[in-house]
Design a protein around this motif. Structure first.
Motif, PDB file in Angstrom:
ATOM      1  N   HIS A  64       7.444 -17.474  -5.402  1.00 58.44           N
ATOM      2  CA  HIS A  64       5.933 -17.649  -4.881  1.00 58.44           C
ATOM      3  C   HIS A  64       4.980 -16.385  -4.612  1.00 58.44           C
ATOM      4  O   HIS A  64       3.886 -16.407  -5.170  1.00 58.44           O
ATOM      5  CB  HIS A  64       5.763 -18.413  -3.709  1.00 58.44           C
ATOM      6  CG  HIS A  64       4.266 -18.970  -3.395  1.00 58.44           C
ATOM      7  ND1 HIS A  64       3.739 -19.989  -4.282  1.00 58.44           N
ATOM      8  CD2 HIS A  64       3.206 -18.489  -2.539  1.00 58.44           C
ATOM      9  CE1 HIS A  64       2.386 -19.823  -3.909  1.00 58.44           C
ATOM     10  NE2 HIS A  64       2.294 -19.324  -2.809  1.00 58.44           N
ATOM     11  N   GLY A  65       5.704 -15.351  -4.206  1.00 59.00           N
ATOM     12  CA  GLY A  65       5.392 -14.129  -4.193  1.00 59.00           C
ATOM     13  C   GLY A  65       5.000 -13.409  -5.463  1.00 59.00           C
ATOM     14  O   GLY A  65       4.107 -12.834  -5.644  1.00 59.00           O
ATOM     15  N   LEU A  66       5.882 -13.597  -6.368  1.00 57.14           N
ATOM     16  CA  LEU A  66       5.667 -13.123  -7.848  1.00 57.14           C
ATOM     17  C   LEU A  66       4.674 -13.782  -8.445  1.00 57.14           C
ATOM     18  O   LEU A  66       3.911 -13.261  -9.237  1.00 57.14           O
ATOM     19  CB  LEU A  66       7.005 -13.223  -8.530  1.00 57.14           C
ATOM     20  CG  LEU A  66       8.018 -12.444  -8.062  1.00 57.14           C
ATOM     21  CD1 LEU A  66       9.544 -12.767  -9.071  1.00 57.14           C
ATOM     22  CD2 LEU A  66       7.929 -11.082  -8.118  1.00 57.14           C
ATOM     23  N   LYS A  67       4.379 -15.113  -8.209  1.00 56.03           N
ATOM     24  CA  LYS A  67       3.146 -15.919  -8.649  1.00 56.03           C
ATOM     25  C   LYS A  67       1.789 -15.276  -8.114  1.00 56.03           C
ATOM     26  O   LYS A  67       0.765 -14.958  -9.016  1.00 56.03           O
ATOM     27  CB  LYS A  67       3.371 -17.473  -8.390  1.00 56.03           C
ATOM     28  CG  LYS A  67       4.362 -17.775  -9.051  1.00 56.03           C
ATOM     29  CD  LYS A  67       4.720 -19.288  -8.613  1.00 56.03           C
ATOM     30  CE  LYS A  67       3.598 -20.480  -8.726  1.00 56.03           C
ATOM     31  NZ  LYS A  67       4.144 -21.692  -8.229  1.00 56.03           N
ATOM     32  N   ILE A  68       1.676 -14.702  -6.906  1.00 60.68           N
ATOM     33  CA  ILE A  68       0.647 -14.295  -6.541  1.00 60.68           C
ATOM     34  C   ILE A  68       0.553 -12.572  -6.979  1.00 60.68           C
ATOM     35  O   ILE A  68      -0.597 -12.279  -7.214  1.00 60.68           O
ATOM     36  CB  ILE A  68       0.704 -14.016  -4.990  1.00 60.68           C
ATOM     37  CG1 ILE A  68       0.940 -15.318  -4.219  1.00 60.68           C
ATOM     38  CG2 ILE A  68      -0.526 -13.141  -4.422  1.00 60.68           C
ATOM     39  CD1 ILE A  68       0.938 -15.515  -2.672  1.00 60.68           C
ATOM     40  N   VAL A  69       1.494 -11.969  -7.323  1.00 60.14           N
ATOM     41  CA  VAL A  69       1.715 -10.838  -8.251  1.00 60.14           C
ATOM     42  C   VAL A  69       0.698 -10.961  -9.504  1.00 60.14           C
ATOM     43  O   VAL A  69      -0.027 -10.087  -9.723  1.00 60.14           O
ATOM     44  CB  VAL A  69       3.138 -10.311  -8.388  1.00 60.14           C
ATOM     45  CG1 VAL A  69       2.972  -9.084  -9.133  1.00 60.14           C
ATOM     46  CG2 VAL A  69       3.483  -9.769  -6.912  1.00 60.14           C
ATOM     47  N   ALA A  70       1.356 -12.198  -9.993  1.00 56.99           N
ATOM     48  CA  ALA A  70       0.484 -12.504 -11.409  1.00 56.99           C
ATOM     49  C   ALA A  70      -1.054 -12.504 -10.966  1.00 56.99           C
ATOM     50  O   ALA A  70      -1.951 -11.856 -11.902  1.00 56.99           O
ATOM     51  CB  ALA A  70       1.029 -13.556 -11.905  1.00 56.99           C
ATOM     52  N   VAL A  71      -1.266 -13.256 -10.288  1.00 54.97           N
ATOM     53  CA  VAL A  71      -2.903 -13.155  -9.851  1.00 54.97           C
ATOM     54  C   VAL A  71      -3.504 -11.876  -9.608  1.00 54.97           C
ATOM     55  O   VAL A  71      -4.496 -11.713 -10.246  1.00 54.97           O
ATOM     56  CB  VAL A  71      -3.101 -14.070  -8.526  1.00 54.97           C
ATOM     57  CG1 VAL A  71      -4.393 -13.825  -7.998  1.00 54.97           C
ATOM     58  CG2 VAL A  71      -2.744 -15.450  -8.677  1.00 54.97           C
ATOM     59  N   VAL A  72      -2.786 -10.828  -8.972  1.00 51.15           N
ATOM     60  CA  VAL A  72      -3.447  -9.746  -8.742  1.00 51.15           C
ATOM     61  C   VAL A  72      -3.378  -8.854 -10.193  1.00 51.15           C
ATOM     62  O   VAL A  72      -4.382  -7.974 -10.263  1.00 51.15           O
ATOM     63  CB  VAL A  72      -2.492  -8.688  -7.657  1.00 51.15           C
ATOM     64  CG1 VAL A  72      -2.695  -7.394  -7.406  1.00 51.15           C
ATOM     65  CG2 VAL A  72      -2.434  -9.540  -6.401  1.00 51.15           C
ATOM     66  N   VAL A  73      -2.345  -8.832 -10.632  1.00 51.60           N
ATOM     67  CA  VAL A  73      -2.250  -7.987 -12.131  1.00 51.60           C
ATOM     68  C   VAL A  73      -3.239  -8.409 -12.977  1.00 51.60           C
ATOM     69  O   VAL A  73      -3.897  -7.533 -13.845  1.00 51.60           O
ATOM     70  CB  VAL A  73      -0.850  -8.163 -12.577  1.00 51.60           C
ATOM     71  CG1 VAL A  73      -0.595  -7.180 -13.680  1.00 51.60           C
ATOM     72  CG2 VAL A  73       0.096  -7.328 -11.621  1.00 51.60           C
ATOM     73  N   VAL A  74      -3.616  -9.846 -13.168  1.00 51.46           N
ATOM     74  CA  VAL A  74      -4.309 -10.146 -14.171  1.00 51.46           C
ATOM     75  C   VAL A  74      -5.937  -9.758 -13.728  1.00 51.46           C
ATOM     76  O   VAL A  74      -6.596  -9.545 -14.662  1.00 51.46           O
ATOM     77  CB  VAL A  74      -4.265 -11.860 -14.359  1.00 51.46           C
ATOM     78  CG1 VAL A  74      -5.141 -12.224 -15.620  1.00 51.46           C
ATOM     79  CG2 VAL A  74      -2.657 -11.837 -15.152  1.00 51.46           C
ATOM     80  N   ALA A  75      -6.022  -9.998 -12.440  1.00 51.21           N
ATOM     81  CA  ALA A  75      -7.574  -9.789 -11.843  1.00 51.21           C
ATOM     82  C   ALA A  75      -7.847  -8.362 -12.217  1.00 51.21           C
ATOM     83  O   ALA A  75      -8.913  -7.979 -12.720  1.00 51.21           O
ATOM     84  CB  ALA A  75      -7.516 -10.038 -10.410  1.00 51.21           C
TER      85      ALA A  75
ATOM     86  N   TRP B 280      -4.446 -19.073 -10.966  1.00 52.59           N
ATOM     87  CA  TRP B 280      -5.004 -19.172  -9.564  1.00 52.59           C
ATOM     88  C   TRP B 280      -4.493 -20.494  -9.084  1.00 52.59           C
ATOM     89  O   TRP B 280      -4.098 -20.421  -7.885  1.00 52.59           O
ATOM     90  CB  TRP B 280      -6.367 -18.817  -9.667  1.00 52.59           C
ATOM     91  CG  TRP B 280      -7.039 -18.827  -8.377  1.00 52.59           C
ATOM     92  CD1 TRP B 280      -7.530 -20.136  -7.737  1.00 52.59           C
ATOM     93  CD2 TRP B 280      -7.351 -17.849  -7.544  1.00 52.59           C
ATOM     94  NE1 TRP B 280      -8.078 -19.738  -6.593  1.00 52.59           N
ATOM     95  CE2 TRP B 280      -7.958 -18.605  -6.366  1.00 52.59           C
ATOM     96  CE3 TRP B 280      -7.527 -16.430  -7.497  1.00 52.59           C
ATOM     97  CZ2 TRP B 280      -8.628 -17.618  -5.283  1.00 52.59           C
ATOM     98  CZ3 TRP B 280      -7.878 -15.848  -6.442  1.00 52.59           C
ATOM     99  CH2 TRP B 280      -8.421 -16.464  -5.441  1.00 52.59           C
ATOM    100  N   THR B 281      -4.395 -21.375  -9.802  1.00 51.65           N
ATOM    101  CA  THR B 281      -4.515 -22.523  -9.188  1.00 51.65           C
ATOM    102  C   THR B 281      -3.119 -22.861  -8.842  1.00 51.65           C
ATOM    103  O   THR B 281      -2.988 -24.003  -7.835  1.00 51.65           O
ATOM    104  CB  THR B 281      -4.877 -23.973 -10.231  1.00 51.65           C
ATOM    105  OG1 THR B 281      -3.907 -23.728 -11.702  1.00 51.65           O
ATOM    106  CG2 THR B 281      -6.566 -23.720 -10.597  1.00 51.65           C
TER     107      THR B 281
END
Length: 397
Positions: free
Chosen positions: A120-131, A353-354
């Motif tokens: 789940h932390g890696l999914k949040i990393v994806a949010v950060v990197v794409v933003a 995000w979702t």
């Protein structure tokens, strides 16, 4: 004399393989950073290519769809040792991250990803990197209101009709809008071009590029073979991506998540890990292919997604002067680049995000990671590790 020549060619290829592999093991930070590494190694240190030729090559690869840094590496390999040199350079730069991501995919196979806290932390990393990628791309590619309008149209269309064909239509419409809006405004000044591939080779490569783009979907529908369908999906993704490796995310998500071949958790976890490995972001395909079809699928996916880039760089090098001097073509690409920002924003909302920001603590972790990446300029691999640890910590709260 022929034996000496063959021996010299072999030494050149081995040297090219060694240098490109070292770059593949150490080039963190994404396409822009890769171009800096290439300049330091190939232009300043080894002087395999002069400043002007390097600038020409970078300009061409920025103009084409596909992974720009990989295409620059292929082009330098071609200049150094012909087409075989291009293949060797590609293998060296790409293979380390391909092997790492295939290994990660094999490690996850059979696991219940939804129950692994650090995923789940890696999914949040994806949010950060794409933003972070969206902000940078929007600043460079949409400086005026006309292109901002194209972004908005692409964003709305992508959210309302989510399919791969929708994105193709958006890109085509954006190219037409760019042509109409900027055909008299696009600057045509710049380097004169580079010439080290014959026009005959260029024609063959371009013909093969477009032929595969048409034939593969037909074969996929006629045969219903999983391997043909996979090659078709990855080839189209590699052929239709403008604006860098992050833009391949929505294309692959439409192809594989919506079809049920890979679930969103596994998809986003792999994308997060891709940020931690050096080399091109397109190697994310190796992870997806391995999840779907084992190591054979990983290799096939890698070849399929990079093949368009290889055909395009070989096919367009002989005609670069003509392309750069045509303001109408440049205007069309200005529209396309704006559209891909809108497509990426749509993918940022869903599924990134979702599926990642589910509660306030997730948003807090994303804000911390984004600040570390954006303001403190920490390297991506540090963000990935921090995100995985953060996901594990959050699971106890």
């Amino acid at each position: 004399m022929q034996r000496i020549s063959q021996q010299s060619k072999l030494i050149t290829l081995l040297e090219l393989l060694f240098v490109s592999t070292r770059l593949g093991l150490t080039s963190f930070g994404g396409p822009v950073a890769h171009l800096g590494y290439f300049h330091e190694e190939y232009v300043r240190k080894r002087q395999w290519i002069d400043e002007k030729s390097y600038a020409d090559l970078v300009a061409l690869c920025q103009f084409l769809p596909g992974p720009a840094s990989s295409q620059v590496g292929i082009g330098i390999g071609v200049m150094r040792a012909g087409i075989v040199g291009g293949i060797v350079s590609f293998i060296g730069f790409t293979l380390p991250s391909v092997l790492a991501l295939m290994g990660f995919a094999l490690l996850l196979q059979g696991a219940n990803i939804g129950n692994i806290s650090w995923i789940h932390g890696l999914k949040i990393v994806a949010v950060v990197v794409v933003a972070h990628a969206i902000l940078g791309m929007a600043k460079n590619l949409t400086p005026d209101n006309k292109r901002k309008a194209i972004v908005l149209l692409a964003l709305v269309a992508s959210l309302l009709v989510q399919s791969a064909i929708t994105q193709v239509v958006i890109i085509l419409i954006a190219s037409l809008l760019g042509y109409l809006l900027y055909k008299d405004d696009a600057e045509t000044n710049g380097p004169n071009g580079v010439h080290f591939i014959s026009k005959k080779v260029g024609y063959v490569c371009l013909s093969l590029f477009f032929s595969l783009l048409v034939v593969l979907p037909i074969l996929s529908n006629v045969t219903s073979l999983k391997w043909i369908a996979m090659v078709d999906s990855f080839y189209r993704a590699g052929a239709l991506v403008f604006g860098g490796g992050h833009v391949v995310l929505p294309l692959l998500e439409n192809e594989f998540v919506h079809s049920g071949l890979i679930d969103e958790a596994a998809f986003l976890a792999g994308y997060g890990v891709t940020q931690a490995v050096p080399g091109p972001l397109f190697t994310f395909a190796a992870y997806i292919g391995t999840i779907i079809g084992g190591w054979q699928g990983g290799l096939l996916a890698t070849i399929a997604i990079f093949l368009p880039a290889f055909l395009l760089i070989l096919g367009t090098l002989p005609f670069w002067n003509q392309l750069r001097s045509n303001s109408k073509i440049k205007g069309a690409f200005m529209g396309i680049n704006a559209a891909v920002v809108g497509i990426l924003i749509a993918a940022f909302y869903h599924p990134i995000w979702t599926s990642a920001i589910l509660q306030p603590i997730d948003f807090a972790l994303a804000a911390i990671l984004f600040s570390l990446l954006m303001f403190w300029k920490l390297p991506p691999w540090v963000i990935v590790i921090a995100g995985a640890v953060g996901g594990w910590v959050v699971s106890f709260m």
